[in-house]
Design a protein around this motif. Structure first.
Motif, PDB file in Angstrom:
ATOM      1  N   ALA A 175       2.748  38.356 -55.881  1.00 13.71           N
ATOM      2  CA  ALA A 175       1.602  39.175 -56.280  1.00 13.71           C
ATOM      3  C   ALA A 175       1.731  39.715 -57.697  1.00 13.71           C
ATOM      4  N   GLU A 176       2.956  40.118 -58.081  1.00 12.88           N
ATOM      5  CA  GLU A 176       3.148  40.727 -59.403  1.00 12.88           C
ATOM      6  C   GLU A 176       2.955  39.740 -60.548  1.00 12.88           C
ATOM      7  N   LYS A 177       2.913  38.444 -60.230  1.00 13.73           N
ATOM      8  CA  LYS A 177       2.713  37.429 -61.266  1.00 13.73           C
ATOM      9  C   LYS A 177       1.247  37.035 -61.433  1.00 13.73           C
ATOM     10  N   ASN A 178       0.378  37.644 -60.648  1.00 13.62           N
ATOM     11  CA  ASN A 178      -1.052  37.377 -60.804  1.00 13.62           C
ATOM     12  C   ASN A 178      -1.621  38.208 -61.944  1.00 13.62           C
ATOM     13  N   THR A 179      -2.478  37.576 -62.723  1.00 14.93           N
ATOM     14  CA  THR A 179      -3.121  38.266 -63.836  1.00 14.93           C
ATOM     15  C   THR A 179      -4.626  38.034 -63.769  1.00 14.93           C
ATOM     16  N   LEU A 180      -5.381  38.952 -64.325  1.00 14.18           N
ATOM     17  CA  LEU A 180      -6.839  38.846 -64.305  1.00 14.18           C
ATOM     18  C   LEU A 180      -7.304  37.870 -65.375  1.00 14.18           C
ATOM     19  N   ASN A 181      -8.153  36.957 -64.985  1.00 11.50           N
ATOM     20  CA  ASN A 181      -8.765  36.022 -65.931  1.00 11.50           C
ATOM     21  C   ASN A 181      -9.898  36.742 -66.652  1.00 11.50           C
ATOM     22  N   SER A 182      -9.637  37.122 -67.890  1.00 14.99           N
ATOM     23  CA  SER A 182     -10.629  37.867 -68.660  1.00 14.99           C
ATOM     24  C   SER A 182     -10.626  37.371 -70.098  1.00 14.99           C
ATOM     25  N   GLY A 183     -11.787  37.102 -70.617  1.00 18.45           N
ATOM     26  CA  GLY A 183     -11.890  36.649 -71.995  1.00 18.45           C
ATOM     27  C   GLY A 183     -12.983  37.389 -72.727  1.00 18.45           C
ATOM     28  N   ILE A 184     -13.025  37.198 -74.027  1.00 18.27           N
ATOM     29  CA  ILE A 184     -14.033  37.861 -74.853  1.00 18.27           C
ATOM     30  C   ILE A 184     -15.364  37.143 -74.660  1.00 18.27           C
ATOM     31  N   ASP A 185     -16.304  37.841 -74.074  1.00 16.75           N
ATOM     32  CA  ASP A 185     -17.609  37.258 -73.787  1.00 16.75           C
ATOM     33  C   ASP A 185     -18.527  37.319 -74.999  1.00 16.75           C
ATOM     34  N   LEU A 186     -18.347  38.353 -75.814  1.00 16.77           N
ATOM     35  CA  LEU A 186     -19.177  38.508 -77.010  1.00 16.77           C
ATOM     36  C   LEU A 186     -18.391  39.274 -78.061  1.00 16.77           C
ATOM     37  N   GLN A 187     -18.408  38.764 -79.278  1.00 14.45           N
ATOM     38  CA  GLN A 187     -17.784  39.445 -80.407  1.00 14.45           C
ATOM     39  C   GLN A 187     -18.616  39.168 -81.650  1.00 14.45           C
ATOM     40  N   PHE A 188     -18.448  40.006 -82.650  1.00 18.21           N
ATOM     41  CA  PHE A 188     -19.241  39.862 -83.867  1.00 18.21           C
ATOM     42  C   PHE A 188     -18.345  39.505 -85.041  1.00 18.21           C
ATOM     43  N   CYS A 189     -18.800  38.517 -85.797  1.00 15.34           N
ATOM     44  CA  CYS A 189     -18.079  38.040 -86.976  1.00 15.34           C
ATOM     45  C   CYS A 189     -18.990  38.174 -88.185  1.00 15.34           C
ATOM     46  N   VAL A 190     -18.491  38.782 -89.235  1.00 13.42           N
ATOM     47  CA  VAL A 190     -19.217  38.842 -90.504  1.00 13.42           C
ATOM     48  C   VAL A 190     -18.927  37.539 -91.242  1.00 13.42           C
ATOM     49  N   MET A 191     -19.956  36.934 -91.778  1.00 13.61           N
ATOM     50  CA  MET A 191     -19.772  35.668 -92.468  1.00 13.61           C
ATOM     51  C   MET A 191     -19.206  35.892 -93.868  1.00 13.61           C
ATOM     52  N   ALA A 192     -18.421  34.939 -94.337  1.00 14.15           N
ATOM     53  CA  ALA A 192     -17.795  35.057 -95.660  1.00 14.15           C
ATOM     54  C   ALA A 192     -18.842  35.154 -96.765  1.00 14.15           C
ATOM     55  N   ASP A 193     -20.018  34.573 -96.552  1.00 12.90           N
ATOM     56  CA  ASP A 193     -21.074  34.592 -97.562  1.00 12.90           C
ATOM     57  C   ASP A 193     -21.970  35.825 -97.484  1.00 12.90           C
ATOM     58  N   CYS A 194     -21.665  36.758 -96.593  1.00 13.26           N
ATOM     59  CA  CYS A 194     -22.471  37.984 -96.490  1.00 13.26           C
ATOM     60  C   CYS A 194     -22.467  38.706 -97.835  1.00 13.26           C
ATOM     61  N   LYS A 195     -23.656  39.003 -98.347  1.00 15.77           N
ATOM     62  CA  LYS A 195     -23.777  39.604 -99.672  1.00 15.77           C
ATOM     63  C   LYS A 195     -23.492  41.105 -99.688  1.00 15.77           C
ATOM     64  N   ASN A 196     -23.602  41.756 -98.531  1.00 11.46           N
ATOM     65  CA  ASN A 196     -23.396  43.199 -98.487  1.00 11.46           C
ATOM     66  C   ASN A 196     -22.573  43.562 -97.260  1.00 11.46           C
ATOM     67  N   LYS A 197     -21.264  43.506 -97.408  1.00 13.42           N
ATOM     68  CA  LYS A 197     -20.355  43.764 -96.303  1.00 13.42           C
ATOM     69  C   LYS A 197     -20.463  45.206 -95.814  1.00 13.42           C
ATOM     70  N   GLU A 198     -20.715  46.129 -96.736  1.00 12.10           N
ATOM     71  CA  GLU A 198     -20.831  47.544 -96.358  1.00 12.10           C
ATOM     72  C   GLU A 198     -22.002  47.750 -95.404  1.00 12.10           C
ATOM     73  N   ALA A 199     -23.130  47.114 -95.703  1.00  9.95           N
ATOM     74  CA  ALA A 199     -24.295  47.213 -94.813  1.00  9.95           C
ATOM     75  C   ALA A 199     -24.001  46.540 -93.477  1.00  9.95           C
TER      76      ALA A 199
END
Length: 429
Positions: free
Chosen positions: A295-319
């Motif tokens: 039982a102690e070797k069981n782990t929950l299958n969980s992954g990132i369902d949604l994340q946000f990435c700023v694109m390298a070409d974004c002209k206004n990173k602060e915004a």
């Protein structure tokens, strides 16, 4: 775009996507407002993002936010990337697509974003592990995760006095008890090949190394070795399901479970809204797939369902960062969690759905491991391979093909790994 970055992008996109052409809109800053465009890949959450867009624009005079939630967001994004027509921010999952985008050098390093300090380390680690080779910087801000294991009819369990199993033998014993009372333990919807991945992932996280794909890429092991137990136990699981699992699709399985035709359904939390649309009164809970004998070797299958990435070409990173601050505000994130039955990747006093109650101890302890299929190339069609395996029940043939196809579809990645090791040494990988 720099010549080197363009070359990397073309190589990664060619490997992943093939060639398609579509048009889109880029970043524009007019004299009055900075315009920030987000394209996110979850159309089922379109209503939530329409609310976010409306509320943000009401409360910000200097930034105009536009969020698109198209049905085929990944295809649209890929074609826009080929045309070098980038939105400012993309909302994607933590999977192989993210790996390719990092390698293509089209995402901005967001290490300087203050909001990262509030993101749970477990999810930052998942993103780091998804990098094809170690890459300096941080390229995504995880938003929400999902969890996959076994959904169960809580009222049915309480009525019959069934206990949640903690290991593999207890799960098989429980299934035998359920069958003896004339009830179907599991419902499967394997007509839709992608559903074959749900039990596979939930078992594999507890039975195979979390970095098995990277170990194989380095020539340290084989899938025939690491996936044998997973494969054999998957076949055992079939005997407790519906008689013709390949005759029913995902919607059929959700409907049948919603109507009480089975006690359990091995699927992720993402299926809960679909199930409740059939039977809003169903008393659902979920527990970790107890695939390991210990039982102690069981782990929950969980992954990132949604994340946000700023694109390298974004002209206004602060915004862009100001938009992220709004998205990650606790009141907004809580609304998403409630609507989509999700797990927040941000630290905070969030209220999770009671439908995740029996997974809560693993969630709170950070005892979670990412989906194995997040590392599989789409061209390999592992879902279809699994369906064929479950029909033919030939473990040796399945594992041999898995190893053969892995080498075929990952040649470029394996060469990339070898080049990295030659330059940096295995100790840094």
């Amino acid at each position: 775009m720099k010549g080197k970055r363009k070359k990397c992008l073309e190589l990664a996109l060619c490997c992943l996507f093939g060639t398609v052409m579509l048009s889109g809109c880029g970043n524009v800053k007019d004299s009055q407002k900075t315009k920030i465009e987000i394209v996110q890949y979850k159309p089922e959450a379109a209503g939530y993002f329409e609310m976010v867009e409306e509320e943000f624009n009401k409360t910000h005079d200097d930034i105009e936010l536009k969020i698109s939630s198209p049905n085929d967001a990944m295809t649209i994004l890929r074609t826009r990337f080929i045309r070098e027509d980038y939105p400012d921010i993309i909302g994607i999952g933590g999977d192989i697509n993210y790996s390719y985008f990092v390698d293509a050098q089209i995402l901005a390093d967001v290490s300087d974003y203050e909001g990262l300090k509030q993101i749970k380390q477990a999810y930052l680690d998942i993103d780091e592990a998804l990098e094809l080779v170690p890459t300096e910087g941080v390229y995504a801000v995880p938003y929400v995760a999902n969890a996959a294991g076994i959904l169960y009819n809580r009222s049915m369990f309480e009525e019959h006095g069934w206990e949640i199993p903690q290991n593999w033998e207890e799960l098989k014993t429980l299934c035998g008890q359920i069958q003896s009372e004339g009830i179907l333990p599991f419902y499967f919807g394997f007509k839709d090949t992608w559903t074959c991945l749900a039990p596979w992932n939930a078992m594999a996280v507890s039975l195979a190394p979390a970095d098995v794909t990277k170990q194989v890429n380095r020539g340290e092991t084989t899938f025939a070795k690491e996936y044998r137990e997973v494969s054999e136990k998957y076949l055992e699981l079939l005997q407790y399901g519906v008689e013709a699992p390949f005759a029913y699709g995902y919607n059929d399985a959700c409907t049948a479970f919603a109507r009480g035709e089975a006690a359990m359904y091995p699927i992720g939390s993402y299926a809960i809204p679909q199930i409740l649309s059939v039977n809003p009164e169903l008393n659902i809970d979920s527990f970790v797939m107890p695939a390991n004998d210990e039982a102690e070797k069981n782990t929950l299958n969980s992954g990132i369902d949604l994340q946000f990435c700023v694109m390298a070409d974004c002209k206004n990173k602060e915004a862009a960062y100001e938009v992220l601050d709004f998205l990650y505000a606790e009141e907004n994130l809580q609304k998403y969690i409630e609507e989509q039955i999700s797990i927040p990747c941000k630290e905070g006093n969030f209220t999770l759905s009671p439908m995740l109650d029996s997974m809560l101890s693993h969630i709170e302890a950070g005892n979670m491991t990412d989906y194995q299929d997040h590392y599989y190339p789409s061209e390999m069609a592992v879902d279809a391979q699994l369906q064929t395996f479950l029909i033919q029940k030939d473990t040796d043939a399945f594992l041999k093909k898995f190893d053969t196809d892995w080498l075929r579809y990952n040649r470029d990645i394996i060469r990339l790994v070898q080049a990295y090791e030659k330059e940096h040494g295995e100790k840094d990988f």
